[in-house]
Scaffold this active site. Structure first.
Site, PDB file in Angstrom:
ATOM      1  N   LEU A  53      39.399  50.229  49.186  1.00  0.00           N
ATOM      2  CA  LEU A  53      38.767  48.927  49.152  1.00  0.00           C
ATOM      3  C   LEU A  53      38.693  48.422  50.587  1.00  0.00           C
ATOM      4  CD1 LEU A  53      40.614  47.126  46.179  1.00  0.00           C
ATOM      5  CD2 LEU A  53      38.306  48.087  46.141  1.00  0.00           C
ATOM      6  N   ASP A  54      37.635  47.704  50.931  1.00  0.00           N
ATOM      7  CA  ASP A  54      37.549  47.099  52.252  1.00  0.00           C
ATOM      8  C   ASP A  54      38.761  46.206  52.482  1.00  0.00           C
ATOM      9  OD1 ASP A  54      35.131  48.300  52.681  1.00  0.00           O
ATOM     10  OD2 ASP A  54      33.933  46.494  52.331  1.00  0.00           O
ATOM     11  N   ARG A  55      39.099  46.039  53.735  1.00  0.00           N
ATOM     12  CA  ARG A  55      40.279  45.237  54.083  1.00  0.00           C
ATOM     13  C   ARG A  55      40.206  43.826  53.488  1.00  0.00           C
ATOM     14  NH1 ARG A  55      42.423  44.141  60.281  1.00  0.00           N
ATOM     15  NH2 ARG A  55      44.314  42.989  59.721  1.00  0.00           N
TER      16      ARG A  55
END
Length: 321
Positions: free
Chosen positions: A144-146
Protein backbone atom coordinates in the site's frame (compact mmCIF):
# COMPACT_ATOMS: atom_id res chain seq x y z
CA UNK A 1 16.45 -22.78 8.42
CA UNK A 2 19.69 -23.65 10.18
CA UNK A 3 22.46 -21.24 11.05
CA UNK A 4 26.00 -22.24 11.99
CA UNK A 5 26.68 -18.96 13.81
CA UNK A 6 24.99 -17.04 16.61
CA UNK A 7 22.39 -14.47 15.57
CA UNK A 8 24.65 -11.46 15.73
CA UNK A 9 25.93 -8.74 13.47
CA UNK A 10 29.67 -9.21 14.16
CA UNK A 11 30.30 -12.65 12.58
CA UNK A 12 29.67 -14.32 9.23
CA UNK A 13 26.58 -16.53 9.25
CA UNK A 14 26.12 -19.64 7.12
CA UNK A 15 22.40 -20.35 6.75
CA UNK A 16 20.96 -23.53 5.22
CA UNK A 17 17.63 -23.00 3.46
CA UNK A 18 14.78 -25.27 4.50
CA UNK A 19 11.69 -26.10 2.43
CA UNK A 20 9.59 -23.33 3.97
CA UNK A 21 12.12 -20.68 2.90
CA UNK A 22 12.55 -22.01 -0.66
CA UNK A 23 11.20 -19.99 -3.55
CA UNK A 24 11.83 -16.51 -2.20
CA UNK A 25 14.22 -14.04 -3.78
CA UNK A 26 17.60 -13.64 -2.10
CA UNK A 27 17.13 -9.86 -1.69
CA UNK A 28 13.86 -10.35 0.20
CA UNK A 29 15.45 -13.11 2.30
CA UNK A 30 18.27 -10.76 3.29
CA UNK A 31 15.85 -7.97 4.20
CA UNK A 32 14.24 -10.43 6.60
CA UNK A 33 17.52 -11.49 8.23
CA UNK A 34 19.36 -8.18 8.28
CA UNK A 35 16.76 -6.30 10.30
CA UNK A 36 16.94 -2.54 9.96
CA UNK A 37 19.36 -2.58 7.02
CA UNK A 38 18.38 -0.30 4.10
CA UNK A 39 17.48 -2.13 0.89
CA UNK A 40 20.20 -0.15 -0.93
CA UNK A 41 22.84 -1.75 1.34
CA UNK A 42 21.44 -5.24 0.65
CA UNK A 43 21.89 -4.67 -3.08
CA UNK A 44 25.40 -3.35 -2.52
CA UNK A 45 26.33 -6.50 -0.57
CA UNK A 46 25.00 -8.65 -3.42
CA UNK A 47 26.75 -6.58 -6.08
CA UNK A 48 30.11 -6.84 -4.29
CA UNK A 49 29.75 -10.61 -3.79
CA UNK A 50 29.74 -10.38 0.01
CA UNK A 51 26.59 -12.48 0.05
CA UNK A 52 27.06 -15.89 -1.55
CA UNK A 53 24.89 -18.90 -2.21
CA UNK A 54 26.66 -22.27 -2.35
CA UNK A 55 29.94 -20.30 -2.38
CA UNK A 56 29.03 -18.46 -5.59
CA UNK A 57 27.89 -14.94 -6.46
CA UNK A 58 24.20 -14.44 -7.21
CA UNK A 59 21.92 -11.70 -8.50
CA UNK A 60 19.12 -10.10 -6.42
CA UNK A 61 16.44 -11.96 -8.38
CA UNK A 62 17.90 -15.40 -7.58
CA UNK A 63 15.26 -17.63 -5.93
CA UNK A 64 16.46 -19.78 -3.07
CA UNK A 65 16.19 -23.56 -3.20
CA UNK A 66 15.94 -26.12 -0.41
CA UNK A 67 19.44 -26.99 0.81
CA UNK A 68 21.09 -23.79 -0.45
CA UNK A 69 23.90 -22.54 1.80
CA UNK A 70 23.72 -18.75 2.17
CA UNK A 71 26.69 -16.74 3.43
CA UNK A 72 25.49 -13.60 5.26
CA UNK A 73 28.33 -11.18 6.04
CA UNK A 74 28.62 -9.18 9.27
CA UNK A 75 26.62 -5.97 8.87
CA UNK A 76 25.80 -3.06 11.14
CA UNK A 77 22.11 -3.86 11.18
CA UNK A 78 20.77 -0.66 12.67
CA UNK A 79 21.89 2.91 12.51
CA UNK A 80 22.02 4.56 15.94
CA UNK A 81 18.68 6.03 16.91
CA UNK A 82 16.74 4.60 13.94
CA UNK A 83 15.84 0.97 14.70
CA UNK A 84 12.22 -0.12 15.01
CA UNK A 85 11.92 -0.18 18.78
CA UNK A 86 9.40 -2.26 20.71
CA UNK A 87 6.92 0.61 20.67
CA UNK A 88 6.55 0.44 16.88
CA UNK A 89 5.63 -3.23 16.96
CA UNK A 90 3.30 -2.75 19.92
CA UNK A 91 1.41 0.02 18.13
CA UNK A 92 0.94 -2.24 15.12
CA UNK A 93 -0.19 -5.12 17.34
CA UNK A 94 -3.22 -3.02 18.26
CA UNK A 95 -4.12 -2.73 14.57
CA UNK A 96 -4.21 -6.43 13.69
CA UNK A 97 -7.58 -7.17 12.09
CA UNK A 98 -7.20 -10.92 11.56
CA UNK A 99 -4.59 -13.58 12.27
CA UNK A 100 -4.28 -17.33 11.93
CA UNK A 101 -1.31 -19.69 11.69
CA UNK A 102 -0.64 -18.73 8.05
CA UNK A 103 -1.76 -15.14 7.62
CA UNK A 104 -1.91 -11.76 9.31
CA UNK A 105 -4.05 -8.82 8.14
CA UNK A 106 -3.02 -5.42 9.47
CA UNK A 107 -4.85 -2.10 9.41
CA UNK A 108 -1.83 -0.12 8.21
CA UNK A 109 -1.71 3.45 9.50
CA UNK A 110 -1.45 6.31 7.04
CA UNK A 111 2.04 7.82 6.94
CA UNK A 112 3.77 4.50 7.61
CA UNK A 113 5.66 2.78 4.77
CA UNK A 114 5.19 -0.95 4.29
CA UNK A 115 8.99 -1.45 4.25
CA UNK A 116 12.18 0.51 4.80
CA UNK A 117 14.16 2.15 2.02
CA UNK A 118 14.20 5.49 0.18
CA UNK A 119 15.51 7.24 3.28
CA UNK A 120 13.34 5.29 5.73
CA UNK A 121 15.12 3.10 8.27
CA UNK A 122 12.15 0.79 8.75
CA UNK A 123 8.53 0.20 7.82
CA UNK A 124 5.65 -2.05 8.81
CA UNK A 125 7.36 -5.33 7.95
CA UNK A 126 10.58 -4.47 9.80
CA UNK A 127 8.63 -3.35 12.89
CA UNK A 128 6.59 -6.56 12.89
CA UNK A 129 9.71 -8.71 12.57
CA UNK A 130 11.42 -6.82 15.38
CA UNK A 131 8.41 -7.34 17.64
CA UNK A 132 8.20 -11.06 16.77
CA UNK A 133 11.79 -12.33 16.84
CA UNK A 134 10.51 -15.91 17.14
CA UNK A 135 8.63 -15.71 13.81
CA UNK A 136 10.41 -17.79 11.18
CA UNK A 137 8.67 -16.12 8.26
CA UNK A 138 6.91 -12.78 7.79
CA UNK A 139 6.58 -11.32 4.28
CA UNK A 140 4.47 -8.65 2.62
CA UNK A 141 1.96 -10.15 0.20
CA UNK A 142 1.29 -6.81 -1.51
CA UNK A 143 1.91 -3.13 -0.90
CA UNK A 144 0.00 0.00 0.00
CA UNK A 145 1.25 3.53 -0.63
CA UNK A 146 2.75 5.18 2.43
CA UNK A 147 -0.20 7.59 2.76
CA UNK A 148 -2.86 4.91 2.23
CA UNK A 149 -4.34 3.22 5.29
CA UNK A 150 -6.17 -0.06 5.67
CA UNK A 151 -6.00 -3.79 5.00
CA UNK A 152 -2.49 -5.12 4.38
CA UNK A 153 -1.83 -8.85 3.88
CA UNK A 154 1.25 -10.39 5.52
CA UNK A 155 2.08 -14.06 5.02
CA UNK A 156 3.44 -16.14 7.90
CA UNK A 157 4.34 -19.07 5.67
CA UNK A 158 6.05 -19.31 2.28
CA UNK A 159 3.25 -21.57 0.98
CA UNK A 160 0.63 -18.96 1.93
CA UNK A 161 2.62 -16.23 0.18
CA UNK A 162 2.76 -18.27 -3.04
CA UNK A 163 -0.96 -19.04 -2.86
CA UNK A 164 -1.93 -15.41 -2.29
CA UNK A 165 0.35 -14.19 -5.09
CA UNK A 166 -1.40 -16.60 -7.45
CA UNK A 167 -4.82 -15.38 -6.30
CA UNK A 168 -3.74 -11.76 -6.81
CA UNK A 169 -2.44 -12.53 -10.31
CA UNK A 170 -5.70 -14.21 -11.27
CA UNK A 171 -7.86 -11.43 -9.81
CA UNK A 172 -9.33 -13.70 -7.14
CA UNK A 173 -8.67 -11.30 -4.26
CA UNK A 174 -11.45 -8.72 -3.91
CA UNK A 175 -9.92 -5.38 -2.90
CA UNK A 176 -12.22 -2.50 -2.01
CA UNK A 177 -11.19 1.04 -1.07
CA UNK A 178 -12.92 4.13 0.28
CA UNK A 179 -11.87 7.42 -1.29
CA UNK A 180 -13.07 11.00 -1.05
CA UNK A 181 -13.14 12.67 -4.47
CA UNK A 182 -13.38 16.29 -5.48
CA UNK A 183 -16.77 17.53 -6.60
CA UNK A 184 -20.28 16.15 -6.90
CA UNK A 185 -20.45 12.73 -8.57
CA UNK A 186 -23.02 12.58 -11.35
CA UNK A 187 -24.92 9.35 -12.00
CA UNK A 188 -24.21 5.88 -10.65
CA UNK A 189 -21.25 3.47 -10.78
CA UNK A 190 -18.56 4.09 -13.37
CA UNK A 191 -15.70 1.92 -14.60
CA UNK A 192 -12.35 3.42 -15.60
CA UNK A 193 -10.49 1.09 -17.94
CA UNK A 194 -7.43 2.99 -19.14
CA UNK A 195 -3.78 1.78 -19.17
CA UNK A 196 -1.18 3.30 -16.87
CA UNK A 197 2.53 3.83 -17.33
CA UNK A 198 5.18 4.61 -14.71
CA UNK A 199 7.75 7.27 -15.45
CA UNK A 200 10.62 8.90 -13.61
CA UNK A 201 10.92 12.67 -13.41
CA UNK A 202 14.03 14.72 -12.73
CA UNK A 203 15.06 14.29 -9.13
CA UNK A 204 13.90 10.70 -9.10
CA UNK A 205 10.21 11.37 -8.38
CA UNK A 206 8.01 8.56 -9.63
CA UNK A 207 4.84 9.48 -11.49
CA UNK A 208 2.16 7.37 -13.12
CA UNK A 209 0.30 8.56 -16.20
CA UNK A 210 -2.52 7.42 -18.44
CA UNK A 211 -0.77 6.12 -21.56
CA UNK A 212 -1.85 3.97 -24.50
CA UNK A 213 1.38 1.95 -24.20
CA UNK A 214 0.96 1.40 -20.45
CA UNK A 215 -0.24 -1.65 -18.53
CA UNK A 216 -3.93 -2.53 -18.39
CA UNK A 217 -5.68 -0.99 -15.36
CA UNK A 218 -9.33 -1.19 -14.37
CA UNK A 219 -11.09 0.49 -11.43
CA UNK A 220 -14.81 0.43 -10.62
CA UNK A 221 -16.08 3.52 -8.79
CA UNK A 222 -19.41 3.49 -6.92
CA UNK A 223 -20.73 6.63 -5.19
CA UNK A 224 -21.71 6.20 -1.55
CA UNK A 225 -22.34 9.70 -0.15
CA UNK A 226 -22.53 13.00 -2.04
CA UNK A 227 -21.53 16.17 -0.21
CA UNK A 228 -21.60 19.76 -1.41
CA UNK A 229 -17.92 19.83 -2.38
CA UNK A 230 -16.94 16.16 -2.49
CA UNK A 231 -18.16 12.59 -2.93
CA UNK A 232 -17.31 9.50 -0.90
CA UNK A 233 -16.89 6.53 -3.24
CA UNK A 234 -16.06 2.85 -2.95
CA UNK A 235 -13.51 1.61 -5.48
CA UNK A 236 -13.23 -2.04 -6.49
CA UNK A 237 -9.87 -2.82 -8.07
CA UNK A 238 -9.67 -5.35 -10.90
CA UNK A 239 -5.91 -4.71 -11.25
CA UNK A 240 -3.30 -3.44 -8.81
CA UNK A 241 -1.14 -0.89 -10.58
CA UNK A 242 0.94 1.71 -8.74
CA UNK A 243 -1.19 4.77 -7.80
CA UNK A 244 -4.07 3.27 -9.81
CA UNK A 245 -7.00 4.79 -7.91
CA UNK A 246 -5.31 8.18 -7.62
CA UNK A 247 -4.53 8.44 -11.34
CA UNK A 248 -7.88 7.05 -12.48
CA UNK A 249 -9.74 9.50 -10.23
CA UNK A 250 -7.68 12.40 -11.59
CA UNK A 251 -8.42 11.11 -15.12
CA UNK A 252 -12.14 11.49 -14.33
CA UNK A 253 -11.51 15.09 -13.28
CA UNK A 254 -12.32 14.25 -9.65
CA UNK A 255 -8.99 13.70 -7.86
CA UNK A 256 -8.61 12.40 -4.32
CA UNK A 257 -8.72 14.69 -1.31
CA UNK A 258 -5.26 15.28 0.09
CA UNK A 259 -3.45 13.99 -3.02
CA UNK A 260 -0.40 16.24 -3.34
CA UNK A 261 0.87 14.48 -6.46
CA UNK A 262 -2.18 14.10 -8.72
CA UNK A 263 -4.74 16.24 -6.90
CA UNK A 264 -6.22 19.73 -7.02
CA UNK A 265 -4.43 22.34 -4.89
CA UNK A 266 -7.52 24.46 -4.21
CA UNK A 267 -9.61 21.44 -3.20
CA UNK A 268 -6.79 20.11 -1.01
CA UNK A 269 -6.48 23.46 0.74
CA UNK A 270 -10.23 23.47 1.42
CA UNK A 271 -10.05 19.94 2.87
CA UNK A 272 -7.11 20.98 5.08
CA UNK A 273 -9.29 23.78 6.46
CA UNK A 274 -11.74 21.07 7.50
CA UNK A 275 -9.00 19.09 9.24
CA UNK A 276 -7.67 16.66 6.60
CA UNK A 277 -3.94 16.06 7.10
CA UNK A 278 -3.44 13.06 4.80
CA UNK A 279 -4.53 11.36 1.60
CA UNK A 280 -8.15 10.21 1.86
CA UNK A 281 -7.66 6.67 0.59
CA UNK A 282 -8.43 3.65 2.78
CA UNK A 283 -8.22 -0.05 1.87
CA UNK A 284 -11.38 -1.00 3.75
CA UNK A 285 -12.03 -4.57 2.61
CA UNK A 286 -10.21 -7.72 1.43
CA UNK A 287 -11.86 -11.03 0.55
CA UNK A 288 -10.67 -14.30 -0.97
CA UNK A 289 -11.20 -18.06 -0.74
CA UNK A 290 -8.36 -20.43 0.09
CA UNK A 291 -8.32 -22.88 -2.85
CA UNK A 292 -7.31 -26.01 -0.93
CA UNK A 293 -9.77 -25.76 1.97
CA UNK A 294 -12.52 -23.56 0.50
CA UNK A 295 -12.20 -21.34 3.58
CA UNK A 296 -13.54 -17.84 2.94
CA UNK A 297 -11.53 -14.96 4.37
CA UNK A 298 -13.20 -11.55 4.54
CA UNK A 299 -11.57 -8.76 6.53
CA UNK A 300 -12.62 -5.13 6.81
CA UNK A 301 -10.95 -2.11 8.40
CA UNK A 302 -13.03 0.79 9.75
CA UNK A 303 -12.21 4.32 8.73
CA UNK A 304 -9.73 6.04 11.05
CA UNK A 305 -11.14 8.63 13.43
CA UNK A 306 -9.67 11.58 11.51
CA UNK A 307 -11.35 10.52 8.25
CA UNK A 308 -14.69 9.93 9.98
CA UNK A 309 -14.43 13.36 11.58
CA UNK A 310 -13.91 14.98 8.17
CA UNK A 311 -17.01 13.27 6.76
CA UNK A 312 -19.01 14.47 9.75
CA UNK A 313 -17.87 18.06 9.09
CA UNK A 314 -18.83 17.76 5.41
CA UNK A 315 -22.23 16.43 6.39
CA UNK A 316 -22.75 19.19 8.96
CA UNK A 317 -21.89 21.83 6.35
CA UNK A 318 -24.41 20.30 3.98
CA UNK A 319 -27.13 20.24 6.65
CA UNK A 320 -26.54 23.91 7.40
CA UNK A 321 -26.24 24.88 3.76
Amino acid sequence: MKSSEPQGGSRVRQVTIEAEQAGQRIDNFLMRHLKGVPRSLVYRLLRKGQVRVNRGRIKPEYRLQTGDLVRIPPVQSREPGTPPGPGAGQRLAGRILYEDERLLVLDKPSGTAVHGGSGLSFGVIEALRASRPEARFLELVHRLDRETSGCLLIAKRRSELRMLHELLRSGAVEKRYLALLKGHWEGGPRTVDVPLRKSQLRGGERMVRVSADGKAARSRFSPLTRYREATLVEVLLDTGRTHQIRVHAAHLGQPLAGDEKYGDAVFNRRMRELGLRRLFLHAHSLAFTRPESGEEIHVSAPLDDDLRALLQRLEAEQDHG
